[in-house]
Design a protein around this motif. Sequence first.
Motif, short mmCIF file in Angstrom:
data_model
loop_
_atom_site.label_atom_id
_atom_site.label_comp_id
_atom_site.label_asym_id
_atom_site.label_seq_id
_atom_site.Cartn_x
_atom_site.Cartn_y
_atom_site.Cartn_z
N PHE A 296 -5.50 -1.43 4.31
CA PHE A 296 -6.15 -0.25 4.57
C PHE A 296 -4.92 0.48 4.33
O PHE A 296 -3.83 0.29 4.10
N ARG A 297 -5.25 2.03 4.16
CA ARG A 297 -3.89 2.93 4.08
C ARG A 297 -4.13 4.24 4.91
O ARG A 297 -5.53 4.65 5.23
N GLN A 298 -3.10 4.99 5.19
CA GLN A 298 -3.09 6.09 5.76
C GLN A 298 -2.21 7.00 5.24
O GLN A 298 -1.14 6.83 5.52
N ALA A 299 -2.60 8.34 4.82
CA ALA A 299 -1.86 9.28 4.40
C ALA A 299 -1.72 10.27 5.45
O ALA A 299 -2.39 10.40 6.44
N PRO A 300 -0.66 11.05 5.47
CA PRO A 300 -0.09 11.84 6.61
C PRO A 300 -1.44 12.96 6.67
O PRO A 300 -2.05 13.61 5.60
N GLY A 301 -1.89 13.01 8.16
CA GLY A 301 -2.79 14.17 8.39
C GLY A 301 -4.59 13.40 8.17
O GLY A 301 -5.44 14.16 8.15
N LYS A 302 -4.24 12.44 7.65
CA LYS A 302 -5.83 11.62 7.33
C LYS A 302 -6.00 10.48 8.31
O LYS A 302 -4.97 9.73 8.78
N GLU A 303 -7.30 10.04 8.37
CA GLU A 303 -7.70 8.76 8.96
C GLU A 303 -7.37 7.52 8.09
O GLU A 303 -7.28 7.70 6.79
N ARG A 304 -7.09 6.70 8.82
CA ARG A 304 -6.89 5.14 8.02
C ARG A 304 -8.01 5.02 7.20
O ARG A 304 -9.46 5.09 7.71
N GLU A 305 -7.97 4.57 6.05
CA GLU A 305 -9.26 4.34 5.17
C GLU A 305 -9.03 2.69 4.32
O GLU A 305 -7.98 2.16 4.29
N PHE A 306 -10.20 2.28 4.39
CA PHE A 306 -10.50 1.02 3.67
C PHE A 306 -9.65 0.94 2.19
O PHE A 306 -10.08 1.98 1.39
N VAL A 307 -9.03 -0.19 1.99
CA VAL A 307 -8.55 -0.21 0.49
C VAL A 307 -9.51 -1.40 -0.32
O VAL A 307 -10.09 -1.27 -1.13
#
Length: 124
Positions: free
Chosen positions: A37-48
């Motif tokens: 998974f990944r998480q960018a600043p200000g965003k929710e954790r998302e599936f990769v």
Amino acid sequence: QVQLIESGGGLVQAGGSLRLSCAASGRTFSSYVLGWFRQAPGKEREFVAAISRSAASTRYADSVKGRFTISRDNAKNTVYLQMNSLKPEDTAVYYCAAGGQLGVPTTPGEYAYWGQGTQVTVSA
């Protein structure tokens, strides 16, 4: 219980490649489905990406399909994420996760164990 430690993150130019690794403790590694998974600043954790216990099945987010490849080596208790043709929008903290669910789940709630994360930064 399983502990996960990611490595391989860093700074890369757009179009470049990185290979993330996630080493796991424990003798039951092969019994877990594994995901990135990944998480960018200000965003929710998302599936990769995710891979089944036997590596027979994989799933990818549409945004990385064709560019990223997930694999696992059960003998080495390690899961990998090969990332090619990187884009600035791939910049995020990348986390590996392990879960006991069947299939190849894509939601964070289906994974019980998480690593600390590794930063990937892609410059334009």
